[in-house]
Design a protein around this motif. Sequence first.
Motif, PDB file in Angstrom:
ATOM      1  N   LEU A 248      -5.479 132.864 -39.777  1.00 14.10           N
ATOM      2  CA  LEU A 248      -5.576 131.655 -38.959  1.00 14.10           C
ATOM      3  C   LEU A 248      -5.837 132.080 -37.521  1.00 14.10           C
ATOM      4  CD1 LEU A 248      -2.643 129.551 -40.473  1.00 14.10           C
ATOM      5  CD2 LEU A 248      -5.077 129.460 -41.038  1.00 14.10           C
ATOM      6  N   LEU A 249      -7.068 131.881 -37.084  1.00 18.04           N
ATOM      7  CA  LEU A 249      -7.486 132.425 -35.796  1.00 18.04           C
ATOM      8  C   LEU A 249      -6.745 131.790 -34.627  1.00 18.04           C
ATOM      9  CD1 LEU A 249     -11.325 132.583 -36.499  1.00 18.04           C
ATOM     10  CD2 LEU A 249      -9.595 134.333 -36.901  1.00 18.04           C
ATOM     11  N   LYS A 250      -6.454 130.506 -34.721  1.00 18.76           N
ATOM     12  CA  LYS A 250      -5.796 129.817 -33.607  1.00 18.76           C
ATOM     13  C   LYS A 250      -4.420 130.402 -33.327  1.00 18.76           C
ATOM     14  CE  LYS A 250      -4.285 125.678 -34.332  1.00 18.76           C
ATOM     15  NZ  LYS A 250      -4.214 124.217 -34.587  1.00 18.76           N
ATOM     16  N   ASP A 251      -3.733 130.857 -34.388  1.00 22.56           N
ATOM     17  CA  ASP A 251      -2.388 131.399 -34.212  1.00 22.56           C
ATOM     18  C   ASP A 251      -2.400 132.721 -33.453  1.00 22.56           C
ATOM     19  OD1 ASP A 251      -1.551 129.230 -35.615  1.00 22.56           O
ATOM     20  OD2 ASP A 251      -1.192 130.308 -37.507  1.00 22.56           O
ATOM     21  N   LEU A 252      -3.553 133.366 -33.386  1.00 24.07           N
ATOM     22  CA  LEU A 252      -3.654 134.641 -32.689  1.00 24.07           C
ATOM     23  C   LEU A 252      -4.019 134.485 -31.221  1.00 24.07           C
ATOM     24  CD1 LEU A 252      -5.516 136.708 -35.438  1.00 24.07           C
ATOM     25  CD2 LEU A 252      -3.064 136.565 -35.002  1.00 24.07           C
TER      26      LEU A 252
ATOM     27  N   GLN B 185      -3.697 129.428 -24.014  1.00 25.10           N
ATOM     28  CA  GLN B 185      -4.973 128.981 -24.564  1.00 25.10           C
ATOM     29  C   GLN B 185      -4.767 127.933 -25.658  1.00 25.10           C
ATOM     30  OE1 GLN B 185      -7.515 132.157 -25.825  1.00 25.10           O
ATOM     31  NE2 GLN B 185      -7.725 133.036 -23.771  1.00 25.10           N
ATOM     32  N   ARG B 186      -3.744 128.118 -26.493  1.00 23.55           N
ATOM     33  CA  ARG B 186      -3.460 127.126 -27.533  1.00 23.55           C
ATOM     34  C   ARG B 186      -3.097 125.778 -26.924  1.00 23.55           C
ATOM     35  NH1 ARG B 186      -0.246 131.290 -29.837  1.00 23.55           N
ATOM     36  NH2 ARG B 186       1.635 130.052 -29.438  1.00 23.55           N
ATOM     37  N   GLU B 187      -2.295 125.798 -25.863  1.00 28.81           N
ATOM     38  CA  GLU B 187      -1.899 124.546 -25.218  1.00 28.81           C
ATOM     39  C   GLU B 187      -3.086 123.854 -24.570  1.00 28.81           C
ATOM     40  OE1 GLU B 187       1.133 125.789 -22.558  1.00 28.81           O
ATOM     41  OE2 GLU B 187       2.695 125.938 -24.119  1.00 28.81           O
ATOM     42  N   ARG B 188      -3.971 124.647 -23.968  1.00 28.89           N
ATOM     43  CA  ARG B 188      -5.139 124.058 -23.322  1.00 28.89           C
ATOM     44  C   ARG B 188      -6.102 123.473 -24.349  1.00 28.89           C
ATOM     45  NH1 ARG B 188      -5.903 127.897 -20.200  1.00 28.89           N
ATOM     46  NH2 ARG B 188      -7.573 129.047 -21.247  1.00 28.89           N
ATOM     47  N   LEU B 189      -6.237 124.157 -25.476  1.00 33.56           N
ATOM     48  CA  LEU B 189      -7.115 123.650 -26.533  1.00 33.56           C
ATOM     49  C   LEU B 189      -6.598 122.341 -27.115  1.00 33.56           C
ATOM     50  CD1 LEU B 189      -8.000 126.929 -28.443  1.00 33.56           C
ATOM     51  CD2 LEU B 189      -9.589 125.440 -27.239  1.00 33.56           C
ATOM     52  N   ALA B 190      -5.279 122.202 -27.176  1.00 32.32           N
ATOM     53  CA  ALA B 190      -4.700 120.984 -27.726  1.00 32.32           C
ATOM     54  C   ALA B 190      -5.023 119.772 -26.874  1.00 32.32           C
ATOM     55  CB  ALA B 190      -3.187 121.150 -27.851  1.00 32.32           C
ATOM     56  N   GLN B 191      -5.345 119.977 -25.603  1.00 32.40           N
ATOM     57  CA  GLN B 191      -5.645 118.871 -24.700  1.00 32.40           C
ATOM     58  C   GLN B 191      -7.128 118.523 -24.656  1.00 32.40           C
ATOM     59  OE1 GLN B 191      -4.089 120.175 -20.942  1.00 32.40           O
ATOM     60  NE2 GLN B 191      -1.959 120.215 -21.631  1.00 32.40           N
TER      61      GLN B 191
ATOM     62  N   TYR C 167     -19.197 129.964 -46.365  1.00 35.08           N
ATOM     63  CA  TYR C 167     -18.790 129.121 -45.238  1.00 35.08           C
ATOM     64  C   TYR C 167     -18.613 127.677 -45.695  1.00 35.08           C
ATOM     65  CZ  TYR C 167     -19.060 126.434 -40.911  1.00 35.08           C
ATOM     66  OH  TYR C 167     -18.817 125.545 -39.900  1.00 35.08           O
ATOM     67  N   GLU C 168     -17.521 127.073 -45.270  1.00 37.11           N
ATOM     68  CA  GLU C 168     -17.280 125.650 -45.507  1.00 37.11           C
ATOM     69  C   GLU C 168     -17.071 124.970 -44.158  1.00 37.11           C
ATOM     70  OE1 GLU C 168     -14.440 124.469 -48.392  1.00 37.11           O
ATOM     71  OE2 GLU C 168     -14.786 126.213 -49.668  1.00 37.11           O
ATOM     72  N   GLU C 169     -17.700 123.811 -44.003  1.00 37.28           N
ATOM     73  CA  GLU C 169     -17.594 123.097 -42.735  1.00 37.28           C
ATOM     74  C   GLU C 169     -16.195 122.528 -42.544  1.00 37.28           C
ATOM     75  OE1 GLU C 169     -20.567 120.175 -42.226  1.00 37.28           O
ATOM     76  OE2 GLU C 169     -22.244 121.573 -42.393  1.00 37.28           O
ATOM     77  N   GLY C 170     -15.756 122.543 -41.300  1.00 36.03           N
ATOM     78  CA  GLY C 170     -14.484 121.934 -40.945  1.00 36.03           C
ATOM     79  C   GLY C 170     -14.705 120.762 -40.000  1.00 36.03           C
ATOM     80  N   ASP C 171     -13.685 120.410 -39.239  1.00 33.44           N
ATOM     81  CA  ASP C 171     -13.852 119.312 -38.290  1.00 33.44           C
ATOM     82  C   ASP C 171     -14.378 119.855 -36.966  1.00 33.44           C
ATOM     83  OD1 ASP C 171     -11.667 120.429 -36.926  1.00 33.44           O
ATOM     84  OD2 ASP C 171     -10.252 119.209 -38.050  1.00 33.44           O
ATOM     85  N   ASP C 172     -14.672 118.927 -36.044  1.00 29.05           N
ATOM     86  CA  ASP C 172     -15.273 119.308 -34.772  1.00 29.05           C
ATOM     87  C   ASP C 172     -14.308 120.068 -33.870  1.00 29.05           C
ATOM     88  OD1 ASP C 172     -17.631 118.148 -35.478  1.00 29.05           O
ATOM     89  OD2 ASP C 172     -17.225 116.238 -34.483  1.00 29.05           O
ATOM     90  N   VAL C 173     -13.010 119.895 -34.089  1.00 26.48           N
ATOM     91  CA  VAL C 173     -12.043 120.507 -33.188  1.00 26.48           C
ATOM     92  C   VAL C 173     -11.715 121.934 -33.602  1.00 26.48           C
ATOM     93  CG1 VAL C 173      -9.710 120.340 -32.247  1.00 26.48           C
ATOM     94  CG2 VAL C 173     -11.081 118.262 -32.608  1.00 26.48           C
ATOM     95  N   GLU C 174     -11.287 122.118 -34.848  1.00 27.68           N
ATOM     96  CA  GLU C 174     -10.816 123.435 -35.265  1.00 27.68           C
ATOM     97  C   GLU C 174     -11.908 124.316 -35.833  1.00 27.68           C
ATOM     98  OE1 GLU C 174      -7.405 122.596 -37.851  1.00 27.68           O
ATOM     99  OE2 GLU C 174      -6.206 123.485 -36.252  1.00 27.68           O
TER     100      GLU C 174
ATOM    101  N   TYR D 251     -13.169 132.403 -33.206  1.00 29.03           N
ATOM    102  CA  TYR D 251     -12.663 131.046 -32.970  1.00 29.03           C
ATOM    103  C   TYR D 251     -13.513 130.315 -31.938  1.00 29.03           C
ATOM    104  CZ  TYR D 251      -9.381 127.247 -32.077  1.00 29.03           C
ATOM    105  OH  TYR D 251      -8.807 126.005 -31.945  1.00 29.03           O
ATOM    106  N   PHE D 252     -13.793 130.957 -30.825  1.00 30.37           N
ATOM    107  CA  PHE D 252     -14.498 130.280 -29.738  1.00 30.37           C
ATOM    108  C   PHE D 252     -16.016 130.298 -29.926  1.00 30.37           C
ATOM    109  CE2 PHE D 252     -10.487 131.360 -27.521  1.00 30.37           C
ATOM    110  CZ  PHE D 252     -10.145 130.100 -27.084  1.00 30.37           C
ATOM    111  N   LYS D 253     -16.580 131.421 -30.334  1.00 32.86           N
ATOM    112  CA  LYS D 253     -18.044 131.530 -30.423  1.00 32.86           C
ATOM    113  C   LYS D 253     -18.582 131.028 -31.755  1.00 32.86           C
ATOM    114  CE  LYS D 253     -20.275 135.295 -31.360  1.00 32.86           C
ATOM    115  NZ  LYS D 253     -20.859 136.648 -31.356  1.00 32.86           N
ATOM    116  N   ASN D 254     -17.988 131.478 -32.857  1.00 30.06           N
ATOM    117  CA  ASN D 254     -18.464 131.079 -34.178  1.00 30.06           C
ATOM    118  C   ASN D 254     -17.857 129.779 -34.661  1.00 30.06           C
ATOM    119  OD1 ASN D 254     -18.183 134.478 -34.585  1.00 30.06           O
ATOM    120  ND2 ASN D 254     -20.179 133.535 -34.843  1.00 30.06           N
TER     121      ASN D 254
END
Length: 406
Positions: free
Chosen positions: A54-58, A63-69, A278-285, A390-393
């Motif tokens: 889980l890339l977000k957990d790393l 950065q996690r808090e800023r992404l949540a906003q 590859y499987e598509e996810g949502d626009d946020v994660e 997480y950020f680029k791909n």
Amino acid sequence: MYNYCLGRNMKLLFLKGGNIRCSRWRSIFQSSRSTFPRQPPPSPPCSCTRGSVLLKDLLPKEQRERLAQIQQNGTSSVLSKLLYALPNSPLQYPIQGYTVRSLISIDLKCNLKTVFKHSSSLVFLNELLAKVSYTSSIYHINTGDLVLCISVTFVFLCPSDIQSQVTILTKTFLRYPQLKVLLASIQQFYPNITVIIADDSLEPERISGKNIQQYIMPPAQGWFAGRNLAVSQVITKYFLWVDDDFIFTQNTKIEEFLKVGGSLEGNTGNRFCFSLLYEEGDDVEGGCLIRKYGETFHPLPDFPKCSFTHGVVNFFLARTDAVRRVGFDPQLQRVGHSEFFMDGLGLMMVATCKDVEVGHQRKTKENNNPRYQEFRKPKNIGGFKSQLHYFKNHLKCVRYSFKASE
């Protein structure tokens, strides 16, 4: 051209191969109005399978808090609008708006128009049509419509002309003993071919020889920066990438790669291959990706020893223009076997072939440099790569599977 025989006591039978046949059917007749099928509900975001990272957990906490906003506005293509062929014949069917991933099935919603006063149970027929499915049975990145015609030119070259078609590239760092062995083996089998060396060693050593071009870089700039430099100097249609500790043998037959390369847009590599599912996810994660080592798709037409795949490792022949369209991310200084092919997913066609091999030099006391190992595996390389994915791909998770069956 289909002939429809909707009338009293008739029904449609859908046979394999797309044929339609009519037969008698006793039922209670009824007339019905046909309605356009509704827009299919959006696919749910992909789920990270067991064993995924889980890339977000790393990411760092801030950065996690800023992404949540951050609220991201999704955009949609005009091709995503659902369009149907109007029922000039009794059958209406979707012609745009469905996305089908390679080698995956999707249900299509079709309908029959009431063109006769009486017809054999239109409700039943529409139930059958609602279960019609389309399967993408061939892996090809350029398919975007119901029909695709491709004109392919196969290039067959004799060994005497190979130097005008292929340049050999390598990147070296603190491994001059291995590099000299590689160059000697290339000279033995391909004495007239140009070799480009990108060198970011801490204390550069001048390498000279016939058809050798050495480019000295600032120290320790990294693997992908060196690849970009080397590719930028290629003037041939193709280049062959090799590591500086490889060695050419009698089975390193670049001509065989060229035969296949004439029909591909991307790379042709050896047996060390992997697929990227590859499987598509949502626009946020973002989406979910699984890398499987050793997995291939169907064989390449006319080349039974070659099969389509998604990526190969460190020994491949590529079209120069195709690689330049993707590029090597210079942020990846160390350990980047899959990342280039992740960036190029959907932009290149890749095949792996069994009849071309390259040797790998053994480690000895003479060629082992302790300083090289210090740079080879830097600390926190996994965390940095996870942030990059997480950020680029735009991936929320990556799973690395080392068995094709997993």
